[in-house]
Scaffold this active site. Structure first.
Site, PDB file in Angstrom:
ATOM      1  N   VAL A 160       3.709   1.102   2.544  1.00  0.00           N
ATOM      2  CA  VAL A 160       3.514   0.032   3.518  1.00  0.00           C
ATOM      3  C   VAL A 160       3.997  -1.278   2.899  1.00  0.00           C
ATOM      4  CG1 VAL A 160       1.839  -1.151   4.961  1.00  0.00           C
ATOM      5  CG2 VAL A 160       1.504   1.254   4.394  1.00  0.00           C
ATOM      6  N   ASP A 209      -9.108  11.603   7.532  1.00  0.00           N
ATOM      7  CA  ASP A 209      -8.978  11.051   6.183  1.00  0.00           C
ATOM      8  C   ASP A 209      -9.702   9.707   6.111  1.00  0.00           C
ATOM      9  OD1 ASP A 209      -8.312  10.998   3.541  1.00  0.00           O
ATOM     10  OD2 ASP A 209      -6.190  10.529   3.840  1.00  0.00           O
ATOM     11  N   GLY A 266       0.439   5.386   1.143  1.00  0.00           N
ATOM     12  CA  GLY A 266      -0.429   6.423   1.705  1.00  0.00           C
ATOM     13  C   GLY A 266       0.255   7.759   1.627  1.00  0.00           C
ATOM     14  N   GLY A 268       0.833  -1.199   0.000  1.00  0.00           N
ATOM     15  CA  GLY A 268       0.000   0.000   0.000  1.00  0.00           C
ATOM     16  C   GLY A 268       0.856   1.232   0.000  1.00  0.00           C
ATOM     17  N   GLY A 320       3.750   7.628   3.376  1.00  0.00           N
ATOM     18  CA  GLY A 320       4.771   6.654   3.055  1.00  0.00           C
ATOM     19  C   GLY A 320       4.182   5.347   2.592  1.00  0.00           C
TER      20      GLY A 320
END
Ligand SMILES: *[C@@H]1O[C@H](CO)[C@@H](O)[C@H](O)[C@H]1NC(C)=O
Ligand SMILES: *[C@@H]1O[C@H](CO)[C@@H](O)[C@H](O)[C@H]1NC(C)=O
Ligand SMILES: *[C@@H]1O[C@H](CO)[C@@H](O)[C@H](O)[C@H]1NC(C)=O
Ligand SMILES: *[C@@H]1O[C@H](CO)[C@@H](O)[C@H](O)[C@H]1NC(C)=O
Ligand SMILES: *[C@@H]1O[C@H](CO)[C@@H](O)[C@H](O)[C@H]1NC(C)=O
Ligand SMILES: *[C@@H]1O[C@H](CO)[C@@H](O)[C@H](O)[C@H]1NC(C)=O
Ligand SMILES: *[C@@H]1O[C@H](CO)[C@@H](O)[C@H](O)[C@H]1NC(C)=O
Ligand SMILES: *[C@@H]1O[C@H](CO)[C@@H](O)[C@H](O)[C@H]1NC(C)=O
Ligand SMILES: *[C@@H]1O[C@H](CO)[C@@H](O)[C@H](O)[C@H]1NC(C)=O
Ligand SMILES: *[C@@H]1O[C@H](CO)[C@@H](O)[C@H](O)[C@H]1NC(C)=O
Ligand SMILES: *[C@@H]1O[C@H](CO)[C@@H](O)[C@H](O)[C@H]1NC(C)=O
Length: 804
Positions: A528, A639, A523, A521, A526
């Site tokens: 993941v 968010d 975001g 992932g 940063g």
């Protein structure tokens, strides 16, 4: 008829008597007893009732243990135990432990503050008539007193010593530690100091004069100051003054206010208000340092100070002047490309590059600055003395009529309007009323904003995001955690113990993720990566990039997330901090994020079924409700979107990325806010420069709920429908239109093949539309959302959320 009334009276009478007795507080706290935050009458009073001490509310669900003046119109806080670490409004306690330690514990029983006094003797806590909270033992000796650790106020008979400092509040009504200090310096002089995040400087007594000219002496090293009950102030550096209403009588307090000015106040019994009975001579608003931040200029306007940015500079944070202004240009070192902009009656204090010079011509002074690349500009006296002050930094700027110095700021030649006029800084947030028109729906005067206007608005919004993002040094967090963080940085071992999770080495995480091979992932903060630890636990490792530059912010995040634990929130299991490597280690959530499952191509993978969607809606609401209402109130997510809702192997939702939510203060006058979040999910108030509260998350949650029902992505929908002439959130518009024209059934995701529970659908749609109300006051809080969603649902409503 008489009987029931009498009956009621009989029941009420003792209750009233009891509550009256207790609303007067208690005289002392004995060993083994506590004051509980929930109990309104759990507070200590001084013998004559002048002062009270108990939990003082600083936010919706945040409290500080305090001492306040009982009789003023509004409680006047004179001391706080935990000003920078408020505790929860539930289950927080002040306990006089059996071992003699007076400890303030948060909801989760963690100790937030304590006196660190340990004794076997029978101690008790009392609030003295002077406003001093003391621990005394059986022999009646004081083993601890609040007078030794003042916050922003010195009371009569309280000593300011070499060990103590008054620290102002951050802003009106915000009890967080601010930047102004009153203390003795190394020369034994009592000073007012601006102690900011980047710079610190003394602004009182006037440092342009010698110590003796200021009427002080550096020779007495006892370093003591006090104000006595008559209103006489004395300091060991020979500074003294009298209250204007000198004499025994009125109650007084000496407070270092949020604006950096020290004031003696006297209490006026008839009006129950405080009146100023002394303040330092020659200290007006603009002589206080740091007010307008780097490059900013303080202007004394009638009745109030104003900060401005010089031409060619832009304000860094629309809500916080202390962050000052940044130049919109880069300076070359080539003197042929440089010019100066003159600001009359203006000077920046300090940071002179050379020692004081006199009898220097303007041309010479200008040349000196041109030939030194470090020189940002120079001040030049206009009284004919030829004083020249080349500056390495433009700090503590002030503009005053009659000031005999003109400032010449170095600028690129021909690029900036070097008009001498000081222009009001153009504040770079959106004009509220313009945004309100765009977003306000069908406005009364019938003017329908056009698509173009909407696009223009979106573009400017995106622009303001960028600006605000780049200046993101989350001072808000930093202030709150400053003290806390320092302790933690000082003792890494302690943090691991205190927070109960593991500190990993970078090598360990590199190994676990096989050199960051499998990215799962990405975001805002940063990427993941999936990793397997040495103990075979599968984890998600988030490598923070760029944005969190300082250690302080990083620790702040760790501190928050480490304390948050709920089944619908992704759990932080550890962290790593080695030089530039900052990583967070989360539990690995098997099924990835909701967007992947919800918006996948039809037919490629399994479709989320009705019951799963309903469970995701309820679980997500529970997670957010915990963040908003069980944790301290300012933990907002900011968010909420399907990308941040992860699903475990049972399709139980877990909200991710919440630790990055900013800290939030409830007060209207402190906007730590910056725009965060994702287009399509943003509540209207983000664009209107309003204070952001939990209702912004409620809005985003409402959008997610609509997405769960319709299977349509709000963000896709936004861009897909540019041809549509509507201007509000398109998904909301679409749903409203469908419901009106076609009925409830038409909004449901066709991939569900009509397999759904009509009654739950009804409930979910209603809740979703409540959540996305334009007016946030009509949006329900998340706890209410949980209740509404599970209203007739006996299994779910009895399912207590897990906390701690
Ligand atoms: C408390 O009240 C009593 C009676 O009114 C008075 O005599 C005494 O001086 C007061 N004590 C203080 C410290 O104000
Ligand atoms: C007391 O508090 C109320 C509400 O916060 C405020 O409106 C009022 O101005 C305050 N009064 C004084 C004297 O500070
Ligand atoms: C304890 O000491 C205070 C002053 O230090 C005094 O006012 C008080 O009467 C004393 N109490 C007892 C029980 O001796
Ligand atoms: C200041 O602190 C030191 C050490 O913490 C202590 O020994 C000293 O007594 C304190 N001085 C005063 C005036 O409280
Ligand atoms: C305060 O100090 C002045 C000067 O030392 C003295 O005259 C006065 O009596 C003091 N007031 C009190 C209440 O002790
Ligand atoms: C220093 O100041 C203290 C009061 O804080 C005073 O008692 C003492 O006499 C002073 N010493 C000298 C040498 O002036
Ligand atoms: C303060 O008042 C006292 C008593 O009236 C007087 O002796 C003293 O000189 C005054 N001090 C100052 C600094 O005005
Ligand atoms: C300083 O600011 C306060 C309010 O912020 C105002 O009441 C006061 O008059 C100002 N003082 C000066 C000298 O401008
Ligand atoms: C200033 O220089 C930096 C890096 O050298 C660059 O990123 C930035 O765009 C420049 N700013 C302006 C206004 O030219
Ligand atoms: C410079 O400022 C003057 C007066 O404020 C204005 O008339 C002029 O248009 C400005 N020039 C530029 C290039 O902004
Ligand atoms: C904001 O916009 C409104 C309407 O467009 C306008 O009347 C108002 O002057 C603007 N305010 C500022 C500070 O620019």
């Amino acid at each position: 008829m008489g009987f029931p009334c009498l009956f009621v009276l009989l029941i009420l009478a003792p209750t009233v008597a009891w509550s009256q007795a207790w609303s007067q507080g208690i005289p002392r706290l004995t060993r083994g007893n506590s004051l509980a935050v929930e109990k309104e009458n759990d507070f200590l009073v001084s013998p004559n009732g002048t002062f009270s001490s108990g939990f003082y509310k600083v936010g919706t669900n945040a409290y500080c243990y305090s001492i306040w003046f009982t009789n003023s119109v509004n409680r006047t806080v004179v001391w706080m135990a935990n000003r920078d670490r408020p505790v929860n409004g539930k289950r927080s306690k002040l306990t006089l432990q059996r071992n003699g330690n007076l400890a303030l514990t948060d909801k989760d029983s963690s100790v937030v503050w304590s006196t660190n006094t340990f004794t076997d003797e029978g101690v008790q806590a009392q609030l003295l008539e002077t406003g001093n909270l003391v621990l005394v033992n059986e022999a009646n000796t004081t083993i601890w007193k609040s007078f030794d650790s003042p916050t922003d106020t010195l009371l009569p008979s309280q000593l300011l010593t070499k060990n103590t400092t008054l620290v102002s509040m951050r802003s009106p009504g915000t009890y967080l530690s601010g930047f102004y200090n009153l203390k003795f310096d190394d020369n034994n002089i009592l000073d007012l100091i601006f102690n900011g995040p980047l710079i610190s400087s003394i602004y009182w007594p006037n440092s342009a004069f010698t110590v003796f000219l200021n009427g002080r002496t550096p020779y007495n090293s006892s370093r003591r100051a006090y104000v006595n009950a008559s209103g006489l102030f004395r300091s060991s550096d020979t500074f003294k003054f009298n209250a204007s209403d000198y004499g025994v009588g009125p109650k007084r307090r000496l407070t270092l206010d949020y604006d950096g000015i020290l004031r003696l106040y006297s209490f006026d019994e008839p009006t129950r208000l405080w009146k100023i009975s002394w303040l330092p001579a020659g200290l007006d608003n603009c002589t206080v340092h740091g007010l307008c931040g780097p490059n900013g200029i303080c202007v004394n306007r009638p009745r109030q100070k104003t900060c401005i940015c010089p031409n060619g500079f832009r304000r860094n944070d629309p809500s916080d002047w202390i962050k000052g202004c940044s130049p919109l240009f880069n300076l070359s070192c080539d003197r042929n490309e440089l010019d100066f902009m003159e600001l009359p009656n203006t000077d920046y204090y300090g940071y002179d590059l050379v020692t004081y010079g006199i009898g220097i011509s303007l041309q010479e002074c200008r040349n000196r600055c041109l030939s030194d690349c470090k020189c940002k500009g120079f001040g030049y006296s206009t009284d004919g003395q030829g004083e020249c002050f080349p500056k390495g930094n433009l700090l503590n700027g002030h503009n005053m009529p009659g000031k005999y110095v003109s400032m010449h700021i170095k600028i690129p030649r021909g690029k900036i309007n070097s008009s001498a006029e000081l222009e009001m800084a153009r504040i770079n947030y959106l004009n509220c009323s313009a945004a309100a028109v765009v977003l306000g729906g069908d406005n009364a005067n019938g003017e329908k904003p056009t698509k173009n206007r909407y696009m223009k608005y979106l573009i400017s919004l995106a622009g303001s995001f960028a600006v605000i993002e780049t200046v993101f040094i989350s001072l808000g967090w930093w202030y709150v955690f400053r003290r806390h963080v320092h302790e933690e940085l000082a003792n890494l071992g302690c943090i691991v113990l205190a927070l109960g999770f593991k500190r990993f080495t970078y090598a360990e995480l590199k190994r676990a993720t096989r050199n960051f091979k499998q990215e799962v992932g990405k975001g805002g903060f940063g990427s993941v990566f999936r990793g397997v630890l040495d103990d075979e636990r599968v984890v998600a490792v988030k490598r923070l990039e760029g944005v969190l530059q300082g250690d302080a912010e990083f620790w702040a995040e760790v501190s928050i997330i480490g304390r948050i634990n709920h089944r619908n929130l992704v759990k932080l299991q550890g962290f790593c901090a080695e030089n530039e490597h900052k990583l967070l280690v989360y539990e690995y959530v098997e099924n990835g994020s909701l967007d992947k499952l919800l918006f996948n191509d039809p037919g490629t993978a399994s479709i989320l079924q009705w019951d799963q969607r309903y469970n995701i809606a309820v679980g997500t609401a529970k997670g957010l409700s915990y963040l908003h209402e069980e944790c301290l109130e300012w933990v907002l997510h900011c968010d909420v979107k399907p990308q941040n809702i992860l699903l475990d192997d049972q399709f139980e939702p877990k909200v991710a990325d919440f630790g990055l939510s900013k800290l939030f203060k409830e007060r209207h006058d402190t906007k730590f806010s910056r725009v965060r979040g994702t287009r399509g999910y943003l509540a209207p108030e983000w664009m209107m420069n309003l204070k952001i509260d939990a209702k912004a998350d409620v809005y985003s949650y409402g959008i997610v709920l609509l997405e769960l029902l319709t299977g349509k992505s709000a963000s896709d929908y936004l861009s897909a429908s540019v041809s549509d002439s509507s201007y509000c959130n398109h998904l909301v518009q679409w749903v409203a239109k469908q419901m009106e024209q076609e009925g409830l059934e038409k909004i449901i995701d066709p991939r569900l093949n009509d397999v759904y529970d009509r009654e739950k659908l009804d409930r979910m749609v209603k809740v979703a539309l409540l959540c996305v109300a334009e007016n946030r006051d009509t949006r329900p809080p998340m706890s209410k959302v949980v209740k509404l969603l599970t209203a007739h649902d006996h299994e779910s409503s009895q399912d207590e959320s897990i906390s701690d």
